[in-house]
Scaffold this active site. Structure first.
Site, short mmCIF file in Angstrom:
data_model
loop_
_atom_site.label_atom_id
_atom_site.label_comp_id
_atom_site.label_asym_id
_atom_site.label_seq_id
_atom_site.Cartn_x
_atom_site.Cartn_y
_atom_site.Cartn_z
CD GLU A 135 -1.64 -9.71 3.38
OE1 GLU A 135 -1.01 -8.60 3.82
OE2 GLU A 135 -2.73 -9.86 3.60
CG ASP A 192 3.03 -0.83 7.02
OD1 ASP A 192 2.12 -1.74 7.40
OD2 ASP A 192 3.35 -0.46 5.89
CE1 TYR A 195 -6.52 -6.34 5.75
CE2 TYR A 195 -4.66 -7.16 4.30
CZ TYR A 195 -5.01 -6.67 5.45
OH TYR A 195 -4.18 -6.68 6.92
#
Ligand SMILES: Cc1ncc(COP(=O)(O)O)c(C=O)c1O
Lengths: 403, 259
Positions: free
Chosen positions: B42, B53, B168
Site C-alpha cells: 500500500e 491519520d 479494508y
C-alpha cells in the site's frame, strides 16, 4: 446554465449544491452524519425545537439585532445609503452564536454529552464555549497554535467559560489544521461527541443547517427593511470566510430578483500573489473537510496556506453553496486587501462610533467602493457580523502603535 | 486472476504493508518490504491534510511534501516498482483531492499506466462513489472500500457494492496509529462483513507487532500494518530498509504460522 425557478431549494437530497457539497468523509463518520441529518429533519418539523431556538435567540443572544442607517458613513462616502445589520451586538460579539445555539440544541436532542469545535479567530470557539457553559456540557476547542498566539484574549475567554483549548501544531497551525484535528477527535469519539462546525461548510448536512440557523439574520433584516423603508435593499454585502454570515444574510433574499448581492473575500496582500484567502476568486474546485468546493490548492491538489489580516477569513475553502451561487451568477464575489480592510475599520470607528471586527471591515471596504458608484436613493445593506474588541491588538501592531 | 486475487489466494492470509511515498528512499524501502514477505504493498499518496491519520503518518506526509514529492513522483515510484516486481500487487492509498485534481479519468488512466492494482480513498464513501469509483472500475483498477466499527448492517451492503480487490476493515473507530481493538470485536465484525461479501477482508489500524498480526490472521484474510513501518522510516532514515525487512519478515512469519 439555466436559471432555476428558485435559488432557495438547495441542497438536493444527497447534500449537493449543483456540483458542490456532498459527504466526503471517512466511513467511520458516515453513519453519524446520516443520523445528524435525520435528527435535523425531525427538529425542523418540531415546533418545540423552533420555539426553544427562538426563545434563546431573543433572551440569551439579544435578537433581533438592530437594523441601523449609517448616516455619517453614507455622507462621507457620497452615494448610496448604507445600512448595517448589527449582529456585532449579539451576546459574544458576532453572528457565530446564532449557529451555536442551533447546533447545541441538536446535540442534546441526539443525546450527545461532549462538544468539540474548531476555531480560527476564536469567535466560534468563544460562542461554542458559551453555549456549552450555558447547557453544562464539556467542550474541547481546537485552535491552530499560530492563532492561539495572535488571538490571546479569545483564548482566555474560552478558558474562563470552562472550555479546554487545544493548540494544534500540525501543518501550518491555523484554522484548517484545527479542523483536521477536530475531525480526528470526532472519528475517535463518535459515540458521545457532537462536532459544532463554525461555518456553512463541511459534510452535508452542516452547510444546510448552519445556513438555516444563520438565516435569522436575513429574515430579520428583510422584515426590518420593509417596515422601515417600505422597500428591499438594492445590494447586500457581507464578508466571507467559510461563508456563514454571508449566507445568513443572503439566503432569505435569493429569490428577490432586484436585490443584488456581493460576497467579499480576503485578498490579503493581493490576489496576484499567493498571500490571500480568496478561495472563489483565486482557487479551484476540489475536496476538503467533507465537501467539494473551491479551494486554495496547487496543481497536485495540495492545499495551500492563505493569508489574511483577519484570522476569521484565513481559511483555504468556502461553503459549497457559495461555490454554486458563484457558478450560477446569482451572487457576485470580490476581494479586499488587508490595507483596504484596515482603512475601512478606521473609517467606521470615526464616522459611526462603531469598532468593527476585521472580518466585516472587508465588507465595509467593498461597501465604500460600491456606494460611490450608486445613486443616493439606492440602499446598500451590509452585515456588521462582529465587533472589533478582539482585533485591537492586531490593528495596533499594523498601525505601529505600542499599547 | 488479478495480482490482488492471487495475493489473497495464497495458503496464508495476506500481509499488507503501508509506506508513504516520497518519505525517505521509497524504492529501497518498498523492496525491503517485498524481501521481508509483504504480499500487498500500500503506497500512501502524501496530502497536506491527512484527516484520518495519527501523528506518525501525518509526519510522514509532511516529510514527503517537504521533500517536494509531487503526484508525478508518486506515479513514478509506482511505475518503477512495477518494473522491479511484476507480480506484487500495488495499491495507492490517500485522500480525494490529490486523486481528483486533474479529473478522475486522468487519475485512473495514470494509475493504470503505472501498474497500480487498486485505490483506497479515505474520504470518498459509497455515497460519493461517482467522484472516482466509475473511472477506476472502467480503467480496471479495484476501488477498495473501508468498513469500520460504525458501519452497521444497514450500511454494509452499500459499502460492499462496487468494492473490489479486498475490503479494508478499519478495526478502531479513530485515526491511524491508535491502539488495537479487542480481538473479539475484530472477529465479530469480520465475520459480519464476510456474511455480506465474498471478497477478502483485510484488517488494519493499530496493528504493530507479530503477535497482534498472528491474532488477526486467525480471523481475517489479510493484515495491514502501517504506522509501525512508517515510524521505522522516520527513525532510521537511510538505514531503514534493513529494519523494515526485519519487521516485515517477523510479521510474515507470524501470519504464516497462525493458520
Ligand atoms: C466576526 C466574524 N465574521 C466573519 C467570520 C467568517 O466566517 P463566516 O464566513 O462563516 O461568516 C468570522 C470567523 O471567525 C468572524 O469571527
Amino acid at each position: 446554465m439555466n436559471s432555476p425557478n428558485s435559488f432557495r431549494t438547495m441542497p438536493d437530497e444527497r447534500g449537493h449544491f449543483g456540483d458542490y457539497g456532498g459527504r466526503f468523509v471517512a466511513e467511520t463518520l458516515m453513519p453519524l452524519i446520516l443520523d445528524l441529518e435525520k435528527e435535523y429533519r425531525a427538529a425542523q418539523a418540531d415546533p418545540a425545537f423552533k420555539a426553544q431556538f427562538d426563545d434563546l435567540l431573543e433572551h440569551y443572544v439579544g435578537r433581533p439585532s438592530p437594523l441601523y442607517f449609517a448616516e455619517r458613513l453614507t455622507e462621507a462616502l457620497g452615494g448610496a445609503q448604507v445600512w448595517f445589520k448589527r449582529d456585532e451586538l449579539n451576546h459574544t460579539g458576532a453572528h457565530k452564536i446564532n449557529n451555536c445555539i442551533g447546533q447545541i440544541l441538536l446535540a442534546m436532542r441526539m443525546g450527545k454529552t461532549r462538544i468539540i469545535a474548531e476555531t480560527g479567530a476564536g469567535q466560534h470557539g468563544v460562542a461554542t464555549a458559551t453555549v456549552c457553559a450555558r447547557f453544562g456540557l464539556p467542550c474541547v476547542i481546537y485552535m491552530g497554535a499560530t492563532d492561539v498566539a495572535r488571538q490571546a484574549p479569545n483564548v482566555f475567554r474560552m478558558k474562563l467559560l470552562g472550555a479546554e483549548v487545544v493548540p494544534v501544531t500540525s501543518g501550518a497551525a491555523t484554522l484548517k489544521d484545527a479542523m483536521n484535528e477536530g475531525l480526528r477527535d470526532w472519528v475517535a469519539n463518535v459515540h458521545d461527541t457532537f462536532y459544532i462546525i463554525g461555518t456553512a461548510a463541511g459534510p452535508h448536512p452542516y452547510p444546510e443547517l448552519v445556513r438555516d440557523f444563520q438565516s435569522v439574520i436575513g429574515k430579520e433584516a428583510r422584515a426590518q427593511m420593509l417596515s422601515r423603508t417600505g422597500r428591499l435593499p438594492d445590494l447586500l454585502v457581507a464578508a466571507i470566510g467559510g461563508g456563514s454570515n454571508a449566507l445568513g444574510l443572503f439566503h432569505p433574499f435569493l429569490d428577490d430578483p432586484d436585490v443584488a448581492m456581493l460576497g467579499v473575500e480576503a485578498a490579503g496582500y493581493g490576489l496576484d500573489g499567493d498571500q490571500h484567502a480568496a478561495s472563489l476568486l483565486g482557487g479551484f474546485p476540489g475536496v476538503l473537510h467533507g465537501n467539494k468546493t473551491y479551494l486554495l490548492q496547487d496543481e497536485d491538489g495540495q492545499i495551500t496556506e492563505g493569508h489574511s489580516i483577519s484570522a476569521g477569513l484565513d481559511y483555504p475553502g468556502i461553503g459549497p453553496e457559495h461555490a454554486w451561487l458563484k457558478d450560477m451568477g446569482r451572487v457576485e464575489y470580490t476581494a479586499v486587501t488587508d490595507d483596504e480592510a484596515l482603512d475601512a475599520f478606521q473609517l467606521l470607528c470615526r464616522t459611526e462610533g462603531i469598532i468593527p471586527a476585521l472580518e466585516p471591515s472587508h465588507a465595509i471596504a467593498a461597501v465604500a467602493k460600491r456606494a460611490k458608484e450608486m445613486r443616493d436613493d439606492q440602499i446598500i445593506l451590509a452585515n456588521l457580523c462582529g465587533r472589533g474588541d478582539k482585533d485591537i491588538f492586531t490593528v495596533a501592531e499594523k498601525l505601529g502603535v505600542e499599547m | 486472476m488479478t495480482r490482488l486475487s492471487s495475493a489473497f489466494s495464497k495458503p496464508h492470509p495476506a500481509l499488507v504493508c503501508f509506506l508513504t511515498a516520497g518519505d525517505g528512499d521509497t524504492a529501497a524501502n518498498l523492496d525491503a518490504l517485498v524481501a521481508g514477505g509483504a504480499d500487498v504493498i500500500e503506497l500512501g499518496m502524501p496530502f497536506t491534510d491527512p484527516m484520518a491519520d495519527g501523528p506518525a503518518i501525518q509526519a510522514a506526509n509532511l516529510r514527503s511534501l517537504g521533500a517536494g514529492t509531487t503526484t508525478a513522483d508518486v506515479l513514478g515510484i509506482a511505475t518503477a516498482f512495477r518494473q522491479r516486481h511484476p507480480d506484487v500487487p500495488l495499491v495507492l492509498m490517500g485522500y480525494a483531492n490529490p486523486m481528483v485534481r486533474r479529473g478522475a479519468e486522468w487519475f485512473a488512466a495514470a494509475a493504470k499506466d503505472a501498474g497500480v492494482d487498486g485505490v483506497i480513498c479515505v474520504d470518498i464513501p459509497p455515497e460519493e462513489d461517482d467522484a472516482l469509483g466509475p473511472a477506476l472500475r472502467d480503467a480496471g483498477i479495484a476501488p477498495i472500500r473501508l468498513a469500520t466499527p460504525t458501519t452497521d448492517d444497514k450500511r454494509l451492503p452499500a459499502v460492499v457494492e462496487g468494492s473490489q480487490g479486498f475490503l479494508y476493515y478499519v478495526a478502531v473507530a479513530g485515526i491511524t496509529g491508535m491502539q488495537q481493538a479487542a480481538i473479539e470485536s475484530i472477529e465479530a465484525n469480520v465475520s459480519r462483513i464476510k456474511r455480506a461479501t465474498d471478497i477478502p477482508v483485510a484488517v488494519g489500524f493499530g496493528v504493530r507487532t507479530p503477535e497482534q498480526a498472528a491474532e488477526i490472521a486467525q480471523v481475517a484474510d489479510g493484515v495491514v500494518v502501517g504506522s509501525a513501518l512508517v515510524e521505522l522510516v522516520a527513525e532510521h532514515g537511510a538505514d531503514a530498509p534493513a529494519k523494515l525487512r526485519e519487521l516485515t519478515a517477523a510479521l510474515a512469519t507470524a501470519i504464516r504460522a497462525a493458520r
